[in-house]
Design an enzyme around this catalytic site. Structure first.
Site, PDB file in Angstrom:
ATOM      1  N   ASP A  62       0.871  -1.171   0.000  1.00  0.00           N
ATOM      2  CA  ASP A  62       0.000   0.000   0.000  1.00  0.00           C
ATOM      3  C   ASP A  62       0.910   1.223   0.000  1.00  0.00           C
ATOM      4  O   ASP A  62       1.566   1.516   0.999  1.00  0.00           O
ATOM      5  CB  ASP A  62      -0.887  -0.014   1.238  1.00  0.00           C
ATOM      6  CG  ASP A  62      -1.815   1.192   1.321  1.00  0.00           C
ATOM      7  OD1 ASP A  62      -1.746   2.055   0.422  1.00  0.00           O
ATOM      8  OD2 ASP A  62      -2.602   1.258   2.283  1.00  0.00           O
ATOM      9  N   TYR A  70      -6.442  14.858  -9.987  1.00  0.00           N
ATOM     10  CA  TYR A  70      -5.738  13.934 -10.875  1.00  0.00           C
ATOM     11  C   TYR A  70      -4.742  14.677 -11.756  1.00  0.00           C
ATOM     12  O   TYR A  70      -3.590  14.253 -11.902  1.00  0.00           O
ATOM     13  CB  TYR A  70      -6.749  13.174 -11.733  1.00  0.00           C
ATOM     14  CG  TYR A  70      -6.126  12.074 -12.560  1.00  0.00           C
ATOM     15  CD1 TYR A  70      -5.783  10.854 -11.976  1.00  0.00           C
ATOM     16  CD2 TYR A  70      -5.895  12.243 -13.923  1.00  0.00           C
ATOM     17  CE1 TYR A  70      -5.213   9.835 -12.728  1.00  0.00           C
ATOM     18  CE2 TYR A  70      -5.327  11.223 -14.678  1.00  0.00           C
ATOM     19  CZ  TYR A  70      -4.986  10.032 -14.079  1.00  0.00           C
ATOM     20  OH  TYR A  70      -4.417   9.022 -14.825  1.00  0.00           O
ATOM     21  N   LYS A  83      -0.579  14.191 -11.631  1.00  0.00           N
ATOM     22  CA  LYS A  83       0.188  13.685 -12.770  1.00  0.00           C
ATOM     23  C   LYS A  83       1.208  14.702 -13.277  1.00  0.00           C
ATOM     24  O   LYS A  83       2.262  14.328 -13.799  1.00  0.00           O
ATOM     25  CB  LYS A  83      -0.763  13.254 -13.890  1.00  0.00           C
ATOM     26  CG  LYS A  83      -1.628  12.044 -13.518  1.00  0.00           C
ATOM     27  CD  LYS A  83      -0.781  10.850 -13.076  1.00  0.00           C
ATOM     28  CE  LYS A  83      -1.626   9.611 -12.806  1.00  0.00           C
ATOM     29  NZ  LYS A  83      -0.805   8.445 -12.387  1.00  0.00           N
TER      30      LYS A  83
END
Length: 273
Positions: A60, A191, A195
């Site tokens: 994890d 997101y 990125k």
């Protein structure tokens, strides 16, 4: 001493396809890692039925303890690492009701800080000619940020510390509700920023590794394209195998390759960032 490859977030989708491809092309042990142990074991069983023999280990990337246990395992069992594919990632859909602050904390935690923490933990294990592949996205396009911030992301003088501070400040700005006035207005917000950070980090890491050119450690970021996964949805134009092609290509780059090094690629071609 056998060679070792690790793929994170690999119980389904692109990660699973990368493991499958590496099992066929990589001369060594391939680890399929996943946060959920039962789902990871089920994925290994699925690949076993297709003639592939990956090993499983729970991982994890949000948990420093989990990262440490995995590092200890690699150190004890293999004394090194040859390939790391940082594929674990999350994206909340536009209609997801989860509060924005939680979306940002989880997305940045996995897609950027988890990637960073795992890579830093495993760096001491990297063997000469090791390859790191950071699965990023074209959604991390810098056209969505201010010219000043774009210049910072693209700077060849950008340090890891400065990048981490920028990503931490982004999370803080969202919590304070001032992110839009600070220029973070794109969707899906968490997101895209995560990125941007992953791609920029790849370039920063390559400059760090270039300080010891004899080690020939290469880091690249990759956009797999719009792929039919749980994240990409059923209408995406690419299969998972197509999405896995360039990550596998980067994972298997030959020794002393001059290019790509510290680049952002799609379809095995270098893109501007």
């Amino acid at each position: 001493m056998s060679r070792v490859a690790v793929v994170t977030g690999a119980n389904k989708g692109i990660g699973l396809a990368i493991v499958k491809g590496l099992c066929k092309q990589f001369d060594g042990t391939v680890y399929l890692t996943a946060r959920d142990e039962s789902k990871g074991q089920e994925a290994v069983k699925e690949l076993n039925e297709q003639g592939c023999q990956p090993r499983f280990h729970q991982l994890d990337v949000l948990s420093l303890d989990s990262i440490h246990r995995f590092k200890q395992h690699l150190e004890k069992e293999h004394q090194g690492l040859d390939v790391l594919v940082n594929n674990a990632g999350v994206m909340y859909g536009r209609s997801n009701p989860t509060p924005l602050v939680e979306q940002v904390e989880v997305t940045m935690g996995i897609n950027f800080f988890g990637l960073l923490n795992l890579t830093k933990a495993l760096m001491p294990l990297l063997k000469p000619h090791a390859r790191i592949v950071n699965v990023s996205s074209g959604l991390g396009d810098l056209s969505y940020v201010t010219p000043e911030r774009r210049q910072t992301f693209q700077s060849k003088q950008l340090t890891e510390e400065e990048l981490v501070q920028m990503m931490e400040q982004f999370v803080s700005d969202v919590k304070s509700g001032v992110h839009e006035e600070k220029g973070w207005k794109m969707e899906p917000l968490a997101y895209r920023v995560s990125k941007m950070g992953a791609t920029a980090l790849s370039m920063v890491q390559q400059r760090q590794f270039d300080a010891d050119p004899a080690a020939d450690i290469v880091v690249n970021a990759v956009c797999p394209g719009w792929v039919r996964t749980d994240m990409g949805g059923p209408n995406a134009g690419r299969s998972v195998d197509k999405g896995a092609e360039t990550p596998i290509y980067l994972a298997l780059l030959p020794p002393n390759v001059s290019s790509p090094r510290g680049e952002f690629l799609r379809d095995k071609k270098i893109l501007s960032f």
